[in-house]
Design a protein around this motif. Sequence first.
Motif, PDB file in Angstrom:
ATOM      1  N   PHE A  91       0.772  -1.242   0.000  1.00  0.00           N
ATOM      2  CA  PHE A  91       0.000   0.000   0.000  1.00  0.00           C
ATOM      3  C   PHE A  91       0.805   1.296   0.000  1.00  0.00           C
ATOM      4  O   PHE A  91       0.268   2.341  -0.359  1.00  0.00           O
ATOM      5  CB  PHE A  91      -0.940   0.018   1.217  1.00  0.00           C
ATOM      6  N   LEU A 399      -2.497   6.170   4.200  1.00  0.00           N
ATOM      7  CA  LEU A 399      -3.341   5.274   3.407  1.00  0.00           C
ATOM      8  C   LEU A 399      -4.408   6.044   2.635  1.00  0.00           C
ATOM      9  O   LEU A 399      -4.601   5.836   1.426  1.00  0.00           O
ATOM     10  CB  LEU A 399      -3.994   4.229   4.308  1.00  0.00           C
ATOM     11  N   ILE A 402      -2.856   8.402  -0.056  1.00  0.00           N
ATOM     12  CA  ILE A 402      -2.350   7.716  -1.241  1.00  0.00           C
ATOM     13  C   ILE A 402      -3.487   7.134  -2.088  1.00  0.00           C
ATOM     14  O   ILE A 402      -3.429   7.157  -3.317  1.00  0.00           O
ATOM     15  CB  ILE A 402      -1.362   6.602  -0.827  1.00  0.00           C
ATOM     16  N   TRP A 403      -4.548   6.643  -1.432  1.00  0.00           N
ATOM     17  CA  TRP A 403      -5.535   5.837  -2.150  1.00  0.00           C
ATOM     18  C   TRP A 403      -6.934   6.453  -2.273  1.00  0.00           C
ATOM     19  O   TRP A 403      -7.790   5.889  -2.945  1.00  0.00           O
ATOM     20  CB  TRP A 403      -5.656   4.466  -1.466  1.00  0.00           C
ATOM     21  N   TRP A 404      -7.183   7.609  -1.634  1.00  0.00           N
ATOM     22  CA  TRP A 404      -8.534   8.187  -1.684  1.00  0.00           C
ATOM     23  C   TRP A 404      -8.455   9.640  -2.115  1.00  0.00           C
ATOM     24  O   TRP A 404      -7.930  10.485  -1.394  1.00  0.00           O
ATOM     25  CB  TRP A 404      -9.200   8.075  -0.308  1.00  0.00           C
ATOM     26  N   ARG A 405      -9.014   9.928  -3.275  1.00  0.00           N
ATOM     27  CA  ARG A 405      -8.890  11.273  -3.843  1.00  0.00           C
ATOM     28  C   ARG A 405      -9.702  12.313  -3.093  1.00  0.00           C
ATOM     29  O   ARG A 405      -9.435  13.502  -3.175  1.00  0.00           O
ATOM     30  CB  ARG A 405      -9.321  11.270  -5.325  1.00  0.00           C
ATOM     31  N   LEU A 478      -2.134  12.317  -7.563  1.00  0.00           N
ATOM     32  CA  LEU A 478      -2.358  10.880  -7.440  1.00  0.00           C
ATOM     33  C   LEU A 478      -1.731  10.127  -8.614  1.00  0.00           C
ATOM     34  O   LEU A 478      -1.240   9.005  -8.451  1.00  0.00           O
ATOM     35  CB  LEU A 478      -3.857  10.588  -7.354  1.00  0.00           C
ATOM     36  N   HIS A 482       1.006   6.989  -8.364  1.00  0.00           N
ATOM     37  CA  HIS A 482       0.632   5.636  -8.785  1.00  0.00           C
ATOM     38  C   HIS A 482       1.148   5.216 -10.151  1.00  0.00           C
ATOM     39  O   HIS A 482       1.140   4.024 -10.463  1.00  0.00           O
ATOM     40  CB  HIS A 482      -0.892   5.492  -8.755  1.00  0.00           C
TER      41      HIS A 482
END
Length: 491
Positions: A91, A399, A402-405, A478, A482
């Motif tokens: 992650f 977390l 990195i993963w939720w806009r 983002l 990624h």
Amino acid sequence: MTQTFSVIALLVVCLATVLVAVHGLRLSRTTSDFYVASRTVRPWWNASAIGGEYLSAASFLGVAGLIVVSGQSGLWFPIGYTAGYLMLLLFVAAPLRRSRAYTLPDFAQIRLRSTALRKLTTYLVVVICLLYIVPQLHGASLTLTVATGLPGWVGPILVAAVVCLTVISGGMRSVTFVQAFQYWLKLAALVIPTIFLLTRIIPGDDPALRITQLGDRLGGNGTLGLYETISIIIALLFGTLGLPHVLVRFYTNPTGQAARSTTVIVLGLLSIFYIWPVALGILGRLYTPVTGAQGNADATVLLLPGTILEGVAADVLTAVVAGGAFAAFLSTTSGLVVSLAGAVSQEFFSGTVRGFKISTVIATSAPVLVAALTSSLALAGAIGNVFAFTASTICPLLLLGIWWRRLTAVGAIAGMLTGAISCALSLLISGLLVESSEPAAALLRQPAAWSVPLAFVVMVLVSLATSDRVPRGVERILARLHVPEQSTLRD
């Protein structure tokens, strides 16, 4: 004789650490060298350095002590310490490297463009690093007292002095060399005594009798309840994702793919390492009183050679273990000081090399004062509390960042404050209360099972309530996190 050998071992470890750091000094010239070793550290070298700084007093001394006191429940700590890196691999590792940040506050600023969030992250990094450094200094005090008979206060001062010199010499580049060297030194300092002790024990014991005794004692006193076990696992798994001194090492890899490769290698190195303190903890469970070695279970690894062997062999093996323990304190404290000095320098000294050096002196002096004013807890337990705190604060930011806009700065601040206050208050109240077996006491003693979800929920809900404050350009940021970069890219 034991004291003489141990003093020599400690001096050799300290001298070797300084010499390796001086080698790094010749290669450190720029600001990027001091903060992230110019992002040129290759996976094997970086993995060894991460192993060196991650395997702290809690790993070298505390794991064996927990097994002596808690039996099979103590095995969850090495499992959790190692499994946390699987979470990092899946992650965090590669996206964090691609963020192009120097420190965790830098990441918060890049992702959410908030000065208030950056300041809060800086303050939390300072608190976490201080809480993590103090047990290393307590471990140094214990080691010096048990192995050499010298006053305990000498240990923290010696560690602080060597670490300060190491970090000032060349920043992250010097520390990388030192920590990689010290991983292998620590591993050897556990492997050699364990093998010698086993070769002495195995021929002289009835295997069936020992296996029966081991089964009885591993499941004996001190076993944790189901809730506490689950809470510890959550703290260790998610807490690893929030450790500043571990995360900053991923900034030193050349690419995101190199960061992932580093994490895979780290998983292997940690798995190899933890075999040995677990073995020594089992031996301690068999050959020392269940209440712990001379009333202090953290001293088990130091006292086992003298308990099982006699003469010069016991003295030499005790010295080897003491040297390895000091390497653990030095390497972990070095990484923490780099993280702490980096955050302080960026926040208060404009991020210059001179500011980094001033911050290093502050970062090594303040924990010595705190250690002098506090008493030592069980080392692995004290570090476990730090993991619970990081899991409740930094981990949700990383977390979700990195993963939720849809994460907003207001949501991040609310969630981090909620996690910090709830976890810290629980641990504080638990420390003031008398030991109790009541369910409410367990909730306070091990808060991660509820404080971590609470922090995530608050962060998400407040972000949804402030959806109009999602920073501009979030898609571009983002994408940077990624989308794999070319292997030749350097930033």
